[in-house]
Design a protein around this motif. Structure first.
Motif, PDB file in Angstrom:
ATOM      1  N   LEU A   1       0.837  -1.204   0.000  1.00 42.11           N
ATOM      2  CA  LEU A   1       0.000   0.000   0.000  1.00 42.11           C
ATOM      3  C   LEU A   1       0.867   1.248   0.000  1.00 42.11           C
ATOM      4  N   ILE A   2       1.875   1.286   0.856  1.00 37.23           N
ATOM      5  CA  ILE A   2       2.755   2.448   0.934  1.00 37.23           C
ATOM      6  C   ILE A   2       3.502   2.659  -0.375  1.00 37.23           C
ATOM      7  N   LEU A   3       4.042   1.596  -0.932  1.00 32.77           N
ATOM      8  CA  LEU A   3       4.812   1.716  -2.170  1.00 32.77           C
ATOM      9  C   LEU A   3       3.929   2.133  -3.339  1.00 32.77           C
ATOM     10  N   ALA A   4       2.698   1.626  -3.390  1.00 33.82           N
ATOM     11  CA  ALA A   4       1.783   2.017  -4.461  1.00 33.82           C
ATOM     12  C   ALA A   4       1.379   3.485  -4.317  1.00 33.82           C
ATOM     13  N   ALA A   5       1.091   3.924  -3.093  1.00 36.03           N
ATOM     14  CA  ALA A   5       0.727   5.326  -2.868  1.00 36.03           C
ATOM     15  C   ALA A   5       1.886   6.243  -3.247  1.00 36.03           C
ATOM     16  N   ALA A   6       3.100   5.820  -2.948  1.00 39.17           N
ATOM     17  CA  ALA A   6       4.275   6.620  -3.330  1.00 39.17           C
ATOM     18  C   ALA A   6       4.378   6.720  -4.850  1.00 39.17           C
ATOM     19  N   ARG A   7       4.123   5.621  -5.563  1.00 43.21           N
ATOM     20  CA  ARG A   7       4.202   5.641  -7.030  1.00 43.21           C
ATOM     21  C   ARG A   7       3.156   6.573  -7.627  1.00 43.21           C
ATOM     22  N   ILE A   8       1.949   6.545  -7.090  1.00 41.69           N
ATOM     23  CA  ILE A   8       0.875   7.408  -7.596  1.00 41.69           C
ATOM     24  C   ILE A   8       1.280   8.875  -7.527  1.00 41.69           C
ATOM     25  N   HIS A   9       2.077   9.224  -6.522  1.00 44.21           N
ATOM     26  CA  HIS A   9       2.472  10.621  -6.328  1.00 44.21           C
ATOM     27  C   HIS A   9       3.900  10.905  -6.803  1.00 44.21           C
ATOM     28  N   GLY A  10       4.402  10.041  -7.691  1.00 37.94           N
ATOM     29  CA  GLY A  10       5.655  10.330  -8.372  1.00 37.94           C
ATOM     30  C   GLY A  10       6.923   9.992  -7.624  1.00 37.94           C
ATOM     31  N   ALA A  11       6.806   9.273  -6.518  1.00 39.89           N
ATOM     32  CA  ALA A  11       8.006   8.855  -5.778  1.00 39.89           C
ATOM     33  C   ALA A  11       8.499   7.546  -6.388  1.00 39.89           C
ATOM     34  N   ASN A  12       9.262   7.681  -7.450  1.00 39.72           N
ATOM     35  CA  ASN A  12       9.705   6.507  -8.221  1.00 39.72           C
ATOM     36  C   ASN A  12      11.207   6.483  -8.455  1.00 39.72           C
ATOM     37  N   ALA A  13      11.901   7.400  -7.856  1.00 38.40           N
ATOM     38  CA  ALA A  13      13.322   7.576  -8.191  1.00 38.40           C
ATOM     39  C   ALA A  13      14.166   6.376  -7.792  1.00 38.40           C
ATOM     40  N   VAL A  14      15.200   6.181  -8.546  1.00 38.14           N
ATOM     41  CA  VAL A  14      16.284   5.265  -8.226  1.00 38.14           C
ATOM     42  C   VAL A  14      17.551   6.095  -8.351  1.00 38.14           C
ATOM     43  N   PRO A  15      18.421   6.146  -7.379  1.00 37.92           N
ATOM     44  CA  PRO A  15      18.576   5.261  -6.226  1.00 37.92           C
ATOM     45  C   PRO A  15      17.683   5.634  -5.041  1.00 37.92           C
ATOM     46  N   TYR A  16      17.864   4.854  -3.955  1.00 41.94           N
ATOM     47  CA  TYR A  16      17.003   5.015  -2.791  1.00 41.94           C
ATOM     48  C   TYR A  16      17.159   6.378  -2.148  1.00 41.94           C
ATOM     49  N   THR A  17      18.338   6.968  -2.183  1.00 41.54           N
ATOM     50  CA  THR A  17      18.526   8.285  -1.551  1.00 41.54           C
ATOM     51  C   THR A  17      17.583   9.322  -2.139  1.00 41.54           C
ATOM     52  N   GLU A  18      17.362   9.241  -3.442  1.00 40.50           N
ATOM     53  CA  GLU A  18      16.423  10.171  -4.076  1.00 40.50           C
ATOM     54  C   GLU A  18      14.979   9.778  -3.798  1.00 40.50           C
ATOM     55  N   PHE A  19      14.708   8.485  -3.762  1.00 44.44           N
ATOM     56  CA  PHE A  19      13.359   8.022  -3.465  1.00 44.44           C
ATOM     57  C   PHE A  19      12.919   8.481  -2.079  1.00 44.44           C
ATOM     58  N   ARG A  20      13.784   8.308  -1.081  1.00 45.03           N
ATOM     59  CA  ARG A  20      13.393   8.675   0.284  1.00 45.03           C
ATOM     60  C   ARG A  20      13.141  10.174   0.396  1.00 45.03           C
ATOM     61  N   GLU A  21      13.875  10.984  -0.390  1.00 38.14           N
ATOM     62  CA  GLU A  21      13.630  12.422  -0.395  1.00 38.14           C
ATOM     63  C   GLU A  21      12.269  12.725  -1.016  1.00 38.14           C
ATOM     64  N   GLN A  22      11.938  12.035  -2.092  1.00 46.55           N
ATOM     65  CA  GLN A  22      10.620  12.211  -2.709  1.00 46.55           C
ATOM     66  C   GLN A  22       9.501  11.840  -1.728  1.00 46.55           C
ATOM     67  N   VAL A  23       9.699  10.776  -0.985  1.00 45.20           N
ATOM     68  CA  VAL A  23       8.691  10.352  -0.011  1.00 45.20           C
ATOM     69  C   VAL A  23       8.545  11.389   1.087  1.00 45.20           C
ATOM     70  N   ALA A  24       9.659  11.892   1.594  1.00 44.74           N
ATOM     71  CA  ALA A  24       9.602  12.879   2.674  1.00 44.74           C
ATOM     72  C   ALA A  24       8.897  14.154   2.218  1.00 44.74           C
ATOM     73  N   VAL A  25       9.225  14.631   1.028  1.00 45.66           N
ATOM     74  CA  VAL A  25       8.622  15.872   0.523  1.00 45.66           C
ATOM     75  C   VAL A  25       7.135  15.674   0.235  1.00 45.66           C
ATOM     76  N   GLY A  26       6.783  14.542  -0.300  1.00 46.25           N
ATOM     77  CA  GLY A  26       5.396  14.305  -0.698  1.00 46.25           C
ATOM     78  C   GLY A  26       4.585  13.504   0.297  1.00 46.25           C
ATOM     79  N   TRP A  27       5.066  13.406   1.529  1.00 43.66           N
ATOM     80  CA  TRP A  27       4.441  12.493   2.469  1.00 43.66           C
ATOM     81  C   TRP A  27       2.968  12.802   2.739  1.00 43.66           C
ATOM     82  N   ALA A  28       2.591  14.060   2.821  1.00 43.84           N
ATOM     83  CA  ALA A  28       1.197  14.402   3.127  1.00 43.84           C
ATOM     84  C   ALA A  28       0.257  13.791   2.089  1.00 43.84           C
ATOM     85  N   ALA A  29       0.595  13.914   0.810  1.00 36.78           N
ATOM     86  CA  ALA A  29      -0.243  13.355  -0.247  1.00 36.78           C
ATOM     87  C   ALA A  29      -0.191  11.830  -0.250  1.00 36.78           C
TER      88      ALA A  29
END
Length: 320
Positions: free
Chosen positions: A51-79
């Motif tokens: 569920l968490i990974l799918a919600a992250a994908r819907i809001h564009g948190a798809n980056a590789v490597p993980y360092t960029e992905f975790r930043e996308q998640v932190a910035v977009g966490w509310a959505a």
């Protein structure tokens, strides 16, 4: 289960061998206290890795490597959190029809199918799909389907010579999805793991079948509505209640209630659930050699086979 362990289990038992990116990403999240702290703000039933990974994908948190992905998640966490709260892990894997088919085809037709936890109802069309069990090919009466399901088998699987006749399709879900709705299709697509392009193509084709001939989908709790759906099915048909990886989301008391309800109804019951979800089956299961997740296929509380979660294999140990 501790949240970090929940992500490790998902990585090792489900994603490994199926999605290299999700395998690595879930392990990284399990070792990341900051991202785990965000996820821990959600209710336990909304902390599911898929569920968490799918919600992250819907809001564009798809980056590789993980360092960029975790930043996308932190910035977009509310959505991301809002989507996780509003949505469910309604993975509507049409591939599971390949592991259901041998059981369905063993019953006298015509069939009325009622799916508990139906999502968009894609598994209600086993007669509209094509199947490939090794060198055995099965197609609908009007020719090959756009949905072709390949399933590896072991044991004496009772593969039918033809597909069953289905005259009634109904489903029940807390939040039914509409195969013709673009937002619902996007969510179903997000639930498919990265790298599984074949599943994405299968989803699109199965959605087209369901959209062209929609099933009856009812919103409600399984234990409140299942009797109503069974009694509404055509009386001159064999009524079959089935579900795949659904009861795992219910507490044990609700599972026991569902069992009592279904066994009291004029229908057959096909369950496909994880090995520990239905404890009354546990003592009847043979030992298995693989560590990855498996569902147990059972008909009227008689365990018959181990099924891979997306229908890619069926290991039969029941009577053929």
């Amino acid at each position: 289960m501790h949240l970090a362990q929940r992500f490790r289990e998902f990585a090792l038992r489900e994603a490994r061998g199926n999605s290299p990116l999700y395998h690595r990403r879930a392990l990284d999240i399990a070792a990341d206290p900051d991202i785990l702290a965000l996820i821990a703000q959600l209710p336990s039933d909304k902390q599911q890795p898929n569920l968490i990974l799918a919600a992250a994908r819907i809001h564009g948190a798809n980056a590789v490597p993980y360092t960029e992905f975790r930043e996308q998640v932190a910035v977009g966490w509310a959505a991301i959190a809002a989507t996780a709260m509003a949505r469910r892990t309604q993975t509507n894997e049409a591939g599971r029809a390949a592991t259901l088919l041998p059981v369905l085809a063993s019953l006298p037709g015509p069939l009325s199918l009622i799916e508990a936890g139906a999502s968009a109802g894609l598994c209600l069309y086993p007669d509209r799909f094509s199947y490939r069990y090794g060198d055995i090919a099965l197609d609908p009466v009007d020719g090959p389907s756009q949905v072709v399901l390949t399933c590896a088998t072991t044991g004496a699987v009772p593969i039918p010579s033809r597909l069953p006749q289905v005259v009634h399709r109904a489903g029940l879900d807390l939040n039914p999805l509409d195969a013709s709705d673009s937002a619902d299709r996007d969510w179903l697509s997000a639930l498919i793991w990265p790298g599984q392009d074949e599943r994405q193509a299968r989803l699109r084709a199965a959605c087209a079948i369901a959209a062209a001939d929609p099933p009856t989908l009812v919103a409600g709790d399984l234990n409140d509505k299942i009797s109503e759906l069974v009694r509404a099915a055509p009386r001159d048909s064999t009524v079959v209640v089935f579900h795949s990886a659904v009861l795992t989301y219910l507490p044990p008391s609700a599972r026991a209630e569902f069992r009592a309800t279904v066994r009291g109804l004029p229908c057959h019951w096909i369950s496909q659930e994880g090995t520990g979800v239905l404890p009354w089956l546990a003592g009847t299961l043979p030992e298995r050699d693989w560590p990855s997740a498996r569902l147990v296929s059972a008909l009227d509380e008689v365990a018959l086979a181990y099924a891979a979660p997306h229908g890619q294999s069926l290991d039969w140990f029941g009577v053929g």
